[in-house]
Design an enzyme around this catalytic site. Sequence first.
Site, short mmCIF file in Angstrom:
data_model
loop_
_atom_site.label_atom_id
_atom_site.label_comp_id
_atom_site.label_asym_id
_atom_site.label_seq_id
_atom_site.Cartn_x
_atom_site.Cartn_y
_atom_site.Cartn_z
N HIS A 83 0.87 -1.18 0.00
CA HIS A 83 0.00 0.00 0.00
C HIS A 83 0.90 1.22 0.00
CE1 HIS A 83 -2.95 2.93 1.29
NE2 HIS A 83 -3.91 2.04 1.15
N ARG A 113 -6.50 10.56 0.01
CA ARG A 113 -6.31 11.07 -1.36
C ARG A 113 -7.65 11.24 -2.06
NH1 ARG A 113 -2.98 6.51 -3.25
NH2 ARG A 113 -3.20 5.67 -1.14
#
Lengths: 607, 288
Positions: free
Chosen positions: A238, A258
């Site tokens: 990740h 994000r």
Amino acid sequence: MALDIQTIEHDVLVIGAGGAGLRGAIEASNAGISVGLVCKSLLGKAHTVMAEGGVAAALANVDDRDSWKVHFADTMRGGQYVNNWRMAEHHAKEAPDRVRELEKWGAVFDRTKEGKILQRNFGGHRYPRLAHVGDRTGLEIIRTLQDKSVHEREIKVYMECTIVRLFKDGERVTGALGYFRERGRFVLFKAKSIVMATGGLGKAYAITSNSWEYTGDGYSLAYHAGADLIDMEFVQFHPTGMVWPPSVRGILVTEGVRGEGGVLRNKDGKRFMFDDIPENYRNQTAKNEEEGWRYTQGDKNAMRPPELLTRDHVARCINREVKAGRGSPHGGVFLDIAWIKERIPNAEKYIQKKLPSMYHQFKELGGIDITKERMEVGPTTHYTMGGIKVDGDSQMTTVPGLFAAGEAAGGLHGANRLGGNSLSDLLVFGKRAGENAAKFAQENKAGAVAEADIESAAQWSLSFMDSPKGDENPYKVQQDLQVMMQDLVGIVRREDEMVKALAGLKTLWERAKKVQSQGNREYNPGWHTCMDLTNLLTVSEAVTMSGIRRKESRGAQFRDDFPEKSDTYAKMNMVIRKAKDGSMELIEQPTKELPPELKQVIEEMAK
Amino acid sequence: MAADNEPTSRPNNEVQPPFVHTASAPKPGTVAEALGRRDFKVWRGNALGGGYKDYTAEISAGMVVLDAVHQIQATQAGDLACRWNCKAGKCGSCSAEINGKPRLMCMTRMETLPEGTVTIQPMKAFKPIKDLVTDVSWNYEVKKKIAPFKPKAPEADGTWRMQQFEVERVQEFRKCIECFLCQDTCHVLRDHGKHEVFAGPRFFVHAAQLEMHPLDTVNREPFLKHDGGIGFCNITKCCTEVCPEHIKITDNAIIPLKERVADTYYDPLVRLWRWAFKKGEQPVEPKA
């Protein structure tokens, strides 16, 4: 030697009580047959709890252009087309029903203005698709399933119980030996069918978002029982884990940051993600920062910012910045959500509301206020795309009666998983595995478990305490393995390093035979670690062997020595199997040809 | 003989001496400032009894208590039992009492603790299993007694509409990570051991999320009054204080539930009405 072993019989035994296991158990119990549910920890603590961003389902509540076809095409593109397309099809078609069903069982998702389930943007998903509850969606899902399951009379839950061996009668799986952590007592489960919902292998790596449980048990148990594993080289790193302070290194920072407008910057303040946009995503990516911002605010005509490209790509870009000396002070890059105050009023409140657990995590563990300061983030081992090979319709493995679902099963995600697709995976395939395991149990009589097999498994477990062959510290062996895998079979790979890792694994196998446990059988983590080592080493070997053989860069596997994709491996799955002589063998298996109607879906969606 | 002196000439497939860590060798800025060793007293024992044992751990910046426990486990006491999973305050496994206060070990930074020996003991409200691990199975049994969620009929399209402001009220309660620290600190359980007749703050929060769920149709007031024993709570707010999820347990869950129970069972006019018309004490009909 007479061993005191309790025997428990069920029609279906589900091993693992995260989302997939719980969903599987609920479904199997719907058939009115008895179900045993084994959890390695307490109920409700499994890894599903840590999923943050959301569950992907083409509900089309926020953008009506979404449909199962778009979700299917996104999943295949994200997985670079080595996915099991049949699973990807079921997944995309059934995820919306599985999410709505959770609402029927009491889950409370965030809402749209019309009162429907709200959906958010996430990497690799063309439209806002992730149903969510702030940034604690996994908790919502596991609690909903847990609360549903405790009122199902057919389900019997066995907490803090670890399985060490699967047993077969001829070809078919018939039982499992486990121990209860509390007293260290053995238990033999006899079952007509077994579902592996055991999660992944993150604990084979030093920097990981995974807990102690994630020692690859399911892969290893199934492998030693003769099941095929598929594409084990695809381990997802990740892109955003915490990097500072060291004690929290690896803890997940949700992609939702994000999705809500957070951007990645290097030490010079540059948004480096704009520098490298892969060809197959170019026409779906924002041309500039302005367009990227508009996308996160729901502008349907805008394309996604490059921070929301697939995880494999973002992780590599971060890695590149750090290696080039453009990283943050503690070896990561900056993730900035505080900047949105330039764009929206009350940004601080908005961030706290949308990302409450990130806010607390950084505040309490890192001493950082994310509404005001930048976070430091770097890649962390997160998920296993590969896993036990299953039939795309039934979820049955290559061992009759043995099923697998969720992260334990391989195939759906191909070479790279899209965020949000794991929660939908465990719902869709947990249900399918439970349904088919129940059917198998109803159609087959109970098989036998050989006394000698039980005895030998139990003796093996006890040997680390009663007759150790050395005095190695199991924690030390585990740590050395984690550091080696991180160094040599990590985010950027090379043949010579991976060959070195295989040799290192041999040494570690020898050391693992000589580990010794202090104390007695009562709740003894040292003893448990001795046993877990076999699983960790088995899966590490599988990851490394597959990584060496796939001589190309695809999705999560990036080869420095083969930086391009290869047409040969584009149509190849790496299958790991236990050979007759007990060694691990690898077979290159051609992927199944896509049927014309699905091929057409992919082509349509590429436009 | 030559081979002994030339380890580098070994072929790759031979068993090699321990690999050399290269990529993960400390990079500048990745090693935390060492803060020296600290003393710990950790409770060791089981259901039959036990006592504190002394350990020390090397502390670096940012470390949490769980890190120290892991270090002790890996270097000094391999069989030291503790529960943990996520190490990020999301699963609620590593509950213990640190310097006497119920807390999550993974969310307690060493720097925040006063100087001197750190004491770690298991939760007091539950029977010890071993070391820091306690028997919390009672909690799972209590939950089984609370009637599950039952939604009203959906709209024509098979789904439900709810507004964000409606769901936020129950979302607060659904943040609960079932660490059971509130149960541990509650004097009704901790000091008076009323486990048989009192559900505890965790399950009032659970009941509250069900009772206040916009779609739910079940009435749990009888449970709260009788088996749940909500009357035992005298709102000292200790539970709210220890909640790592910052749920306002007393103000937002327990007090409103107490009010509902009081309205139903103790409203003098309602009681008079019941007496006059011989209606049963237990309201069993579903909520309107």
